[in-house]
Design a protein around this motif. Structure first.
Motif, PDB file in Angstrom:
ATOM      1  N   TRP A 234       0.841  -1.194   0.000  1.00 49.99           N
ATOM      2  CA  TRP A 234       0.000   0.000   0.000  1.00 49.99           C
ATOM      3  C   TRP A 234       0.877   1.246   0.000  1.00 49.99           C
ATOM      4  O   TRP A 234       1.726   1.435   0.875  1.00 49.99           O
TER       5      TRP A 234
ATOM      6  N   ASN B  61      -2.528   6.176  -2.080  1.00 50.31           N
ATOM      7  CA  ASN B  61      -3.926   5.772  -1.880  1.00 50.31           C
ATOM      8  C   ASN B  61      -4.283   4.580  -2.754  1.00 50.31           C
ATOM      9  O   ASN B  61      -5.426   4.445  -3.192  1.00 50.31           O
ATOM     10  N   SER B  62      -3.318   3.726  -3.002  1.00 47.52           N
ATOM     11  CA  SER B  62      -3.589   2.604  -3.892  1.00 47.52           C
ATOM     12  C   SER B  62      -2.832   1.353  -3.466  1.00 47.52           C
ATOM     13  O   SER B  62      -1.845   1.413  -2.728  1.00 47.52           O
TER      14      SER B  62
ATOM     15  N   ASN C 134       1.496   6.493   4.949  1.00 44.86           N
ATOM     16  CA  ASN C 134       0.856   5.422   4.187  1.00 44.86           C
ATOM     17  C   ASN C 134       0.012   4.523   5.085  1.00 44.86           C
ATOM     18  O   ASN C 134      -1.015   3.996   4.656  1.00 44.86           O
TER      19      ASN C 134
ATOM     20  N   SER D 117      -3.242   6.300   5.567  1.00 45.34           N
ATOM     21  CA  SER D 117      -4.022   6.180   4.339  1.00 45.34           C
ATOM     22  C   SER D 117      -4.651   4.796   4.230  1.00 45.34           C
ATOM     23  O   SER D 117      -5.813   4.649   3.829  1.00 45.34           O
TER      24      SER D 117
ATOM     25  N   ALA E 178      -8.577   3.542   4.046  1.00 47.91           N
ATOM     26  CA  ALA E 178      -9.046   2.699   2.940  1.00 47.91           C
ATOM     27  C   ALA E 178      -9.751   1.449   3.454  1.00 47.91           C
ATOM     28  O   ALA E 178     -10.714   0.969   2.834  1.00 47.91           O
TER      29      ALA E 178
END
Length: 332
Positions: free
Chosen positions: A216, A219-220, A278, A281, A285
């Motif tokens: 990760w 944002n992906s 991260n 984030s 998610a």
């Protein structure tokens, strides 16, 4: 299958004992030396034929024959794997390249590497800093830029330690040869193999479960396919992977959209991130519907892990730590 606590405690005790034996053996072999007392240019346990006095000749991953010190004292390492390997073999480098997404050493090696000067990054070495470290040996990872390698070889003997297709074990063995510590490296690899067999037995029925690993960043998500460090470890362990992760990847990781997130699902999901931003984030998610729809999420089988060891380029210390993480999550 749930495993009794008594079995888990016993497993951890044996694993800890095994790790101590491996490290002790490596240190003992280091202390004894491999030809230093004789004063000869080579040794029975050395990596290659004897070269000039005090050196041995090795052929690196790029196919170049390099004369390296029989006992290097000032080693610069230019990849996470080289750092991991050197520390595991009892060699403290005088310079290192920062790990992916890190300001210095990978997080899982931060304590062991404290105080070692940073002389570059994943993008490449800073020549002035490499020169300032006064190396007598440079381990250059998979550095492909021939001009940069040529510059490094003007500073000190430089060994390209692995190619893209090499497994971490092959690369580690190469570092062992470059450091004239082949016997020690063999001991470490044997200890790793024992640990794999031990954990596979402890998993019981869960050894047939599907394990998904995702990186990760931002944002992906990106899936870890075959041909990368963590996939080699999981292949050794014998667990299954989601269909896409059972295929050979073209690069380090393969991006996947939130709309296609169902492709990362498995019985167990491990998600690696490299820093606090991260991780935050990722936390956000995990609350979204795309993640919530995954079986692994519904069953509470999602684990956030240290991306510096799981989804980067590790060596034996990282591999053993990944096995420890799996044990804690899947065995209990």
């Amino acid at each position: 299958m749930e495993t009794p606590m008594t079995r888990t405690s016993s497993l951890r005790s044996r694993a800890a004992a095994s790790a101590v034996v491996v490290v002790a053996a490596a240190l003992a072999l280091t202390a004894c030396g491999t030809g230093q007392e004789s004063g000869k240019g080579g040794s029975a346990e050395g990596p290659g034929k004897g070269g000039a006095a005090g050196t041995v000749s090795v052929t690196d991953a790029a196919g170049t024959e390099v004369e390296v010190p029989e006992k290097a004292e000032r080693v610069v390492v230019l990849s996470e794997l080289d750092l991991d390997a050197a520390l595991t073999l009892g060699v403290e480098p005088v310079g290192l390249s920062a790990g992916r997404g890190q300001q210095g050493a990978p997080a899982y090696l931060a304590d062991e590497a404290e105080g070692i000067e940073v002389v570059g990054a994943v993008t490449g070495p800073v020549m002035d800093k490499v020169i300032g470290a006064k190396p007598d040996l440079i381990l250059a990872g998979q550095l492909k830029d021939e001009q940069v390698v040529a510059q490094l070889r003007k500073i000190a003997p430089t060994v390209v330690t692995f190619r893209h297709k090499d497994s971490w074990k092959e690369s580690f063995a190469g570092v062992g040869e470059a450091l004239n510590k082949k016997a020690e490296a063999d001991k470490v690899l044997a200890g790793y193999d024992e640990r794999v067999e031990e954990l596979r037995a402890a998993l019981g029925d869960r050894a047939d479960d599907t394990v998904s690993v995702v990186r990760w960043a931002g944002n992906s998500a990106a899936v870890m396919q075959q041909g990368v460090f963590v996939s080699d470890v999981l292949k050794d362990l014998g667990v299954k992977r989601p269909a896409e992760q059972a295929e050979q990847g073209e690069g380090h990781s393969t991006p996947i959209s939130m709309e296609a997130l169902d492709r990362i699902d498995g019985d167990w999901l491990f998600v690696g991130s490299l820093d606090e931003a991260n991780t935050k984030s990722l936390d956000a998610a995990l609350e979204k519907k795309e993640f919530a729809a995954l079986d692994a999420v519904e069953k509470g089988r999602v684990t956030k892990v240290d991306g510096s060891k799981w989804t980067s380029l590790g060596g034996p210390a990282a591999a053993l730590s990944v096995l420890d993480d799996i044990e804690k999550v899947m065995v209990g």
